[in-house]
Design a protein around this motif. Sequence first.
Motif, PDB file in Angstrom:
ATOM      1  N   SER A 134       7.022 -48.983 -44.891  1.00 48.49           N
ATOM      2  CA  SER A 134       6.719 -48.372 -43.443  1.00 48.49           C
ATOM      3  C   SER A 134       5.447 -48.968 -42.885  1.00 48.49           C
TER       4      SER A 134
ATOM      5  N   LEU B 178       2.935 -51.492 -40.878  1.00 49.66           N
ATOM      6  CA  LEU B 178       3.093 -51.965 -39.551  1.00 49.66           C
ATOM      7  C   LEU B 178       3.727 -53.449 -39.958  1.00 49.66           C
TER       8      LEU B 178
ATOM      9  N   ARG C 109       7.751 -41.341 -30.170  1.00 52.38           N
ATOM     10  CA  ARG C 109       7.666 -42.553 -30.987  1.00 52.38           C
ATOM     11  C   ARG C 109       6.176 -42.837 -30.898  1.00 52.38           C
TER      12      ARG C 109
ATOM     13  N   GLU D 237       5.462 -52.711 -31.103  1.00 49.41           N
ATOM     14  CA  GLU D 237       6.431 -52.426 -32.078  1.00 49.41           C
ATOM     15  C   GLU D 237       6.386 -50.711 -32.171  1.00 49.41           C
ATOM     16  N   SER D 238       7.445 -50.436 -32.309  1.00 52.36           N
ATOM     17  CA  SER D 238       7.746 -48.790 -32.279  1.00 52.36           C
ATOM     18  C   SER D 238       8.241 -48.244 -33.672  1.00 52.36           C
ATOM     19  N   LEU D 239       7.544 -47.082 -33.904  1.00 54.76           N
ATOM     20  CA  LEU D 239       7.799 -46.450 -35.101  1.00 54.76           C
ATOM     21  C   LEU D 239       8.422 -45.176 -34.834  1.00 54.76           C
ATOM     22  N   ASP D 240       9.542 -44.862 -35.542  1.00 54.76           N
ATOM     23  CA  ASP D 240      10.238 -43.559 -35.316  1.00 54.76           C
ATOM     24  C   ASP D 240       9.543 -42.612 -36.744  1.00 54.76           C
TER      25      ASP D 240
ATOM     26  N   ASN E 217      10.623 -43.184 -40.326  1.00 46.96           N
ATOM     27  CA  ASN E 217       9.558 -44.072 -40.754  1.00 46.96           C
ATOM     28  C   ASN E 217      10.012 -45.655 -40.557  1.00 46.96           C
ATOM     29  N   GLN E 218      10.819 -45.975 -39.626  1.00 43.76           N
ATOM     30  CA  GLN E 218      11.203 -47.373 -39.432  1.00 43.76           C
ATOM     31  C   GLN E 218      10.660 -47.996 -38.283  1.00 43.76           C
ATOM     32  N   TRP E 219      10.238 -49.310 -38.377  1.00 44.70           N
ATOM     33  CA  TRP E 219       9.871 -49.997 -37.027  1.00 44.70           C
ATOM     34  C   TRP E 219      10.737 -50.683 -36.505  1.00 44.70           C
ATOM     35  N   GLU E 220      10.631 -50.965 -35.301  1.00 47.34           N
ATOM     36  CA  GLU E 220      11.368 -51.802 -34.647  1.00 47.34           C
ATOM     37  C   GLU E 220      10.497 -52.523 -33.405  1.00 47.34           C
ATOM     38  N   THR E 221      11.048 -53.816 -32.953  1.00 46.88           N
ATOM     39  CA  THR E 221      10.203 -54.581 -31.917  1.00 46.88           C
ATOM     40  C   THR E 221      11.005 -53.962 -30.663  1.00 46.88           C
TER      41      THR E 221
END
Length: 343
Positions: free
Chosen positions: A251, A253, A268, A287-290, A294-298
Amino acid sequence: MKVNTSDWRCVVRFVVLVVSVLWIGVSTAAFAEDEASVKRWQPLVTEGAPHKRHEAAFIECDGRFYLLGGRRIQPVDIFDPKTKTWTQGAQPPIEIHHFQPVVMGHQIWLAGAMTGRYPREKAVERVMVYDTRADEWSWGHTIPEERRRGGAGAVIHDGGLYLVCGIRNGHWDGWVSWLDRLDLATGQWEQLPDAPHVRDHFQTAVVGNKLYAAGGRKTSGVTKEVFSLTIPEVDVYDIDRGEWSTLPEESNLPTPRAGCFAISLDGRLLIAGGESSGQKTAHNEIESLDPETNQWETMSTFSTGRHGTGVIYYEGSLYTAAGSGGRGGGPELNTTERLPLDR
């Protein structure tokens, strides 16, 4: 019947070619779909423009956006999102940069800031206050001498101003993992548990009742490693329990960088822009963290990468302005961008 091996080789080559073409087609389509799912910010046509600046702050207060501080002494730039117009406010009493602003009523407070020239800037001794209604600057609470630093994260939450990490000696050395809380009712500072990692040149945000420290670096002019010692780990402070933890390595960055901006949006954590040793241009990733997974996405990308400013959410859109378009001090920008959100 005798089999001609050259014929079989031709058949095998043909099959391999067909499979390769199909695979490339599927991969290209998937890549295009992923690219299409990442929203791109658009330049905003405005009346007037802010001053070119970086290592500044960008924040909303009472429906207007304020661009404050940065290298050199410059007036406050004020943006009205209804009319898309930039105007000017008062100059601060000193040069102030490398800070994360917070809003307190109709005032903007600047804590954990630097002043002076690179590379051994000094930490500002007190909180600086800009009154948006009076267009006036004043001095606020004194920061304890032994806890002064710049390049720190700052956030107001549940009656307290939290000051996170930072660096004591400009861009030279003196990185700290400190967490301090200013009680807004009593004006008293409290030392809280140190974060697991030192970091500076970053911003913090509260999601739920947890404070997130993501991005930033260990700025080390003393070893000539100003940009390279980025911090990929994400540290989380549980405000209710008074305890720090670090998210699992998976998790981290995804794009380690400093000079980035943090904002909490729809439960988020968003980390936007920044600079790193990996590229000369400033980063454009958001970039966004849920926190649930604890997963990131652009989530999106700026039209122009930038660091040393901020991101604002206001009435269904995200905004940014100014900053530096490259690693280090330039080119300084005076553009404004917006990303309408489908919510």
